[in-house]
Design a protein around this motif. Structure first.
Motif, PDB file in Angstrom:
ATOM      1  N   PHE A 229       0.821  -1.215   0.000  1.00 44.89           N
ATOM      2  CA  PHE A 229       0.000   0.000   0.000  1.00 44.89           C
ATOM      3  C   PHE A 229       0.855   1.266   0.000  1.00 44.89           C
ATOM      4  N   GLY A 230       2.129   1.122   0.250  1.00 45.59           N
ATOM      5  CA  GLY A 230       3.009   2.277   0.257  1.00 45.59           C
ATOM      6  C   GLY A 230       4.185   2.103   1.195  1.00 45.59           C
ATOM      7  N   LYS A 231       5.386   2.258   0.665  1.00 44.68           N
ATOM      8  CA  LYS A 231       6.573   2.235   1.511  1.00 44.68           C
ATOM      9  C   LYS A 231       6.609   3.526   2.328  1.00 44.68           C
ATOM     10  N   PRO A 232       7.293   3.499   3.486  1.00 45.13           N
ATOM     11  CA  PRO A 232       7.402   4.731   4.269  1.00 45.13           C
ATOM     12  C   PRO A 232       7.983   5.861   3.418  1.00 45.13           C
ATOM     13  N   SER A 233       7.317   6.999   3.430  1.00 42.39           N
ATOM     14  CA  SER A 233       7.767   8.139   2.635  1.00 42.39           C
ATOM     15  C   SER A 233       7.364   9.427   3.339  1.00 42.39           C
ATOM     16  N   LYS A 234       7.804  10.541   2.790  1.00 47.55           N
ATOM     17  CA  LYS A 234       7.483  11.846   3.378  1.00 47.55           C
ATOM     18  C   LYS A 234       6.163  12.391   2.848  1.00 47.55           C
ATOM     19  N   THR A 235       5.448  11.587   2.050  1.00 44.40           N
ATOM     20  CA  THR A 235       4.219  12.034   1.407  1.00 44.40           C
ATOM     21  C   THR A 235       2.994  11.606   2.196  1.00 44.40           C
TER      22      THR A 235
END
Length: 244
Positions: A229-235
């Motif tokens: 679902f999404g890698k850790p990011s600043k978004t």
């Protein structure tokens, strides 16, 4: 504390296809950011360093929740952090944002405590339970991370079940420990039954592909988190629609 930054990983409801919120993950500021485990261990082991860290953390977190007032976030606290008075001052100061915040208590062990107030394991355990009760009384949502791992054994989950709202089970940890899918799903089934019996939310972490997500969904578990679902990011996506 300029060495740290926040990254975010979404939690999703695969049934409604909504992003429910984000777990805040601490990362360093290197070109390929990762969790600075040794630095954080040093900070958590020293009450003075930990107090300075919390000052930075409170400032950053306050700015974040004010910037995204409709988004829910979860933050991780190690059990040892709950033994420091500064942690409870921090949680008191953030109390006005409690509806946006979930406190995830990690499975990290406590090897020693830098205080003469804790001379026995029984004293530590009693203080931890009082600390968890105090957080609950402040109105925060409480979660136990990685149940079945480290400190968050079945015994601990049973002890804290009257205070918590949610448990998280890591499927990827089962796989990394060499368990086959059938055995991993048996553990999942057991924790699902436990959560239902104690009226707790269950989030499955470590979902890395659609096949795994669909398999978990077939087990009746819709709250999921992982690289799929999404890698850790600043978004941060301010809209709440999950489109995969």
């Amino acid at each position: 504390m300029d060495m740290f930054q926040f990254h975010f990983q979404p939690k999703v409801d695969v049934k409604s296809k909504q992003i429910l919120g984000y777990e805040i993950l601490l990362r360093n500021k290197m070109q390929s950011p990762y969790y600075p485990a040794s630095i954080m261990e040093e900070i958590i082991d020293c009450q003075k360093k930990h107090a300075l860290f919390l000052q930075w953390f409170q400032k950053e977190l306050t700015e974040l929740v004010k910037m995204f007032p409709t988004v829910k976030f979860s933050i991780n606290l190690a059990p040892k952090q709950l033994l420091y008075n500064e942690t409870h001052l921090f949680l008191t100061a953030m109390k006005s944002f409690r509806d946006q915040l979930t406190i995830e208590i990690t499975e990290a062990p406590i090897f020693f405590v830098e205080s003469a107030d804790f001379t026995t394991i029984e004293m530590i355990e009693n203080s931890l339970e009082k600390a968890i009760l105090s957080i609950k009384e402040k109105g925060y949502t409480l979660s136990l991370d990685d149940v079945g791992s480290g400190r968050n054994s079945l015994e601990q989950v049973l002890t804290y079940s009257k205070y918590i709202d949610q448990i998280k089970f890591s499927l990827i940890k089962c796989i990394h420990r060499g368990l086959d899918n059938e055995t991993s799903y048996l553990f999942l089934k057991a924790w699902k039954s436990f959560a239902e019996a104690h009226q707790l939310e269950l989030i499955i972490e470590g979902i890395e592909d659609q096949v795994t997500s669909d398999g978990i969904k077939e087990q009746g578990v819709h709250l999921q988190q992982g690289y799929h679902f999404g890698k850790p990011s600043k978004t941060i996506k301010t809209y709440k629609v999950y489109t995969k």
